[in-house]
Each structure stands twice: as structure tokens, then as C-alpha cells.
Write a protein that holds these residues in place. Structure first.
Motif, PDB file in Angstrom:
ATOM      1  N   MET A 193       0.839  -1.190   0.000  1.00 23.45           N
ATOM      2  CA  MET A 193       0.000   0.000   0.000  1.00 23.45           C
ATOM      3  C   MET A 193       0.878   1.245   0.000  1.00 23.45           C
ATOM      4  N   GLU A 194       0.567   2.245  -0.880  1.00 27.81           N
ATOM      5  CA  GLU A 194       1.284   3.496  -0.896  1.00 27.81           C
ATOM      6  C   GLU A 194       0.989   4.269   0.393  1.00 27.81           C
ATOM      7  N   SER A 195       1.986   4.997   0.890  1.00 26.27           N
ATOM      8  CA  SER A 195       1.785   5.785   2.101  1.00 26.27           C
ATOM      9  C   SER A 195       2.360   7.173   1.887  1.00 26.27           C
ATOM     10  N   ILE A 196       1.678   8.178   2.449  1.00 21.35           N
ATOM     11  CA  ILE A 196       2.083   9.565   2.319  1.00 21.35           C
ATOM     12  C   ILE A 196       2.433  10.117   3.694  1.00 21.35           C
ATOM     13  N   ASN A 197       3.577  10.775   3.767  1.00 20.24           N
ATOM     14  CA  ASN A 197       3.984  11.472   4.976  1.00 20.24           C
ATOM     15  C   ASN A 197       3.736  12.961   4.747  1.00 20.24           C
ATOM     16  N   ASN A 198       2.706  13.503   5.399  1.00 24.93           N
ATOM     17  CA  ASN A 198       2.337  14.895   5.173  1.00 24.93           C
ATOM     18  C   ASN A 198       3.350  15.880   5.742  1.00 24.93           C
ATOM     19  N   GLU A 199       4.132  15.445   6.727  1.00 26.08           N
ATOM     20  CA  GLU A 199       5.076  16.358   7.361  1.00 26.08           C
ATOM     21  C   GLU A 199       6.223  16.719   6.416  1.00 26.08           C
ATOM     22  N   LEU A 202     -11.264   6.277  -8.518  1.00 30.99           N
ATOM     23  CA  LEU A 202      -9.937   6.186  -9.131  1.00 30.99           C
ATOM     24  C   LEU A 202      -8.828   6.402  -8.105  1.00 30.99           C
ATOM     25  N   GLN A 203      -9.006   7.397  -7.227  1.00 27.19           N
ATOM     26  CA  GLN A 203      -7.989   7.735  -6.236  1.00 27.19           C
ATOM     27  C   GLN A 203      -8.341   7.186  -4.852  1.00 27.19           C
ATOM     28  N   GLU A 204      -7.308   6.949  -4.067  1.00 20.66           N
ATOM     29  CA  GLU A 204      -7.505   6.596  -2.669  1.00 20.66           C
ATOM     30  C   GLU A 204      -8.002   7.839  -1.936  1.00 20.66           C
ATOM     31  N   PRO A 205      -9.198   7.807  -1.330  1.00 18.38           N
ATOM     32  CA  PRO A 205      -9.737   9.005  -0.674  1.00 18.38           C
ATOM     33  C   PRO A 205      -8.814   9.577   0.394  1.00 18.38           C
ATOM     34  N   HIS A 206      -8.190   8.708   1.205  1.00 15.73           N
ATOM     35  CA  HIS A 206      -7.347   9.216   2.279  1.00 15.73           C
ATOM     36  C   HIS A 206      -6.079   9.865   1.733  1.00 15.73           C
ATOM     37  N   HIS A 207      -5.683   9.515   0.500  1.00 12.96           N
ATOM     38  CA  HIS A 207      -4.545  10.187  -0.123  1.00 12.96           C
ATOM     39  C   HIS A 207      -4.935  11.588  -0.559  1.00 12.96           C
TER      40      HIS A 207
END
Length: 235
Positions: free
Chosen positions: A1-7, A187-192
């Protein structure tokens, strides 16, 4: 799963070994490895490897249900699934050499930008909403179909917009809205996408629409080139 670090505005993406950072795209604009189109002003990138992805391409879901292929779920593939080369997009007919959304059971493939085309649009040329048609709604021997906007020939075996009540419609590129508020659902992951502001999401959705139009234009150009080659062979 792709993960995003907002910081630190980085993403871990399955397609690349190193973290990708949300940056201002360098000049000249690099190609997105997911769709082979030029990146927009911002993209996820690894400068060390010169690897870049559009935000919308980077956040595409691993699986999605698409109305053009209701029988099966489409899965994200990072490379063309065929040993002999590119895949043919079942949405626009243009060959693809990068990411695709695919049903392996049916050999059904879509470019990421094509999967983002809105299912319904409203256009100033017509009082009713137009729906994206995925299969030929006419009899197989129907001839002479044309686009009601540009008045050019319409290939009804490729996706096009249609008001079924009035039999009014035409090319996706002719009826696509100038501004796209939302992408094709799912199409997109909502949490992304929650990581970005409304203005940024709007810019990215419209960018993906423009990529789809580029694919359509590329397909038209290829058709002209192929027709020229055919004529040359007859000379």
C-alpha cells in the motif's frame, strides 16, 4: 500500500525503490512514468533517479471498479502486461507502454487518464446531460456516424459522449468540460486526496483530463500517419 507522509511531503510508492517527494517539477518538465505525459507544475519525484509521477497518477488505487467493465475489478499494472510490447487501451485505442488498469481475465486495459474520464457531462451545446458510452449502441452495420460538435466522423466502437434521448453527442475530446470538478469515482484513494487542498485537487483533476485529451490527439495523429504509410505502399 502506498503511504504519504504529510510532514515532509514524501510518498512511498510501489513503483520505485526510493521515497518520492512532492516538489516543483524541474524544467524542462520531465515525463511521468505512469502515463508517459509531461508532468505538471508539481509532481512526486526522485531527483536521484529522475523518476516522476503526477499526483493523480501516484495516488491511483491498486484496484478499482470501472463502469466500462462492470463484470470484473481492474487492477493496477506497472508495466505492459504483454510479452510482445505495448497494450492497446480499450478506451481510446492508443497503445500504452506504462501503467494501466487491467482485467487479466478479459485482457481489458485502460490508460490511467482514460479511466479518469467523467461518466456524465453537461455541455453548453445541448440542454441534456451526456453520458459516456463504452460500447457501440447502434447496429453493427451502422455507417455515417459523426460528432455533432466538430461534424467529423465518429468511431462508435470507441468511447464517446451521447444523449440517448436526442441521439446527440460526439468525441470525448469535443465534449469534455473545460474544467473538471471530480474524477471518475473510485480512481484515487480518498485518504490520499485528503492530504491536498481543494484548489490543488482541482488542478490535478484538470491536469489528468488534459492528459487524456493529449492521448486522444496522439491517437488521431497516429491514424493520420498510418493512413499515409498505407497510401505510400500503394504508390
Amino acid at each position: 500500500m502506498e503511504s504519504i507522509n504529510n510532514e515532509d511531503k514524501t510518498m512511498i510508492h510501489i513503483s520505485h525503490l526510493h521515497p518520492l517527494k512532492l516538489i516543483e517539477s524541474p524544467e524542462p518538465k520531465p515525463m511521468c512514468h505512469a502515463c508517459n505525459m509531461l508532468c505538471s507544475n508539481q509532481s512526486y519525484g526522485c531527483i536521484q533517479c529522475y523518476y516522476f509521477l503526477h499526483i493523480t497518477c501516484a495516488t491511483t488505487k491498486r484496484t478499482m471498479d470501472h463502469p466500462s467493465h462492470p463484470a470484473h475489478t481492474l487492477k493496477l499494472e506497472l508495466t505492459p502486461p504483454y510479452h510482445n510490447g505495448p497494450y492497446g487501451c480499450d478506451g481510446c485505442g492508443v497503445d500504452g507502454t506504462s501503467f494501466c488498469l487491467r482485467c487479466g481475465e478479459c485482457s481489458y486495459d485502460l490508460h490511467l487518464p482514460c479511466a479518469a474520464i467523467p461518466h456524465q457531462v453537461k455541455h453548453s451545446s445541448h440542454p441534456h446531460q451526456l453520458t459516456l458510452v463504452y460500447e457501440n449502441p447502434y447496429s453493427p452495420d451502422t455507417e455515417g456516424a459523426f460528432c455533432n460538435l466538430c461534424m467529423k466522423d465518429l468511431d462508435v466502437n470507441k468511447w464517446f459522449y451521447l444523449c440517448t434521448s436526442c441521439d446527440f453527442g460526439g468525441h470525448v475530446e469535443c465534449f469534455s468540460p473545460e474544467k473538471l470538478e471530480v474524477l471518475s469515482p473510485g480512481l484515487q484513494e480518498p485518504h490520499h486526496m485528503e492530504s491536498y487542498g481543494a484548489a490543488q485537487v482541482g488542478n490535478q483533476t484538470n491536469n489528468l483530463l488534459e492528459l487524456q485529451l493529449q492521448l486522444r490527439r496522439a491517437g488521431q495523429a497516429n491514424a493520420i500517419i498510418n493512413a499515409g504509410h498505407s497510401l505510400s505502399s500503394l504508390a
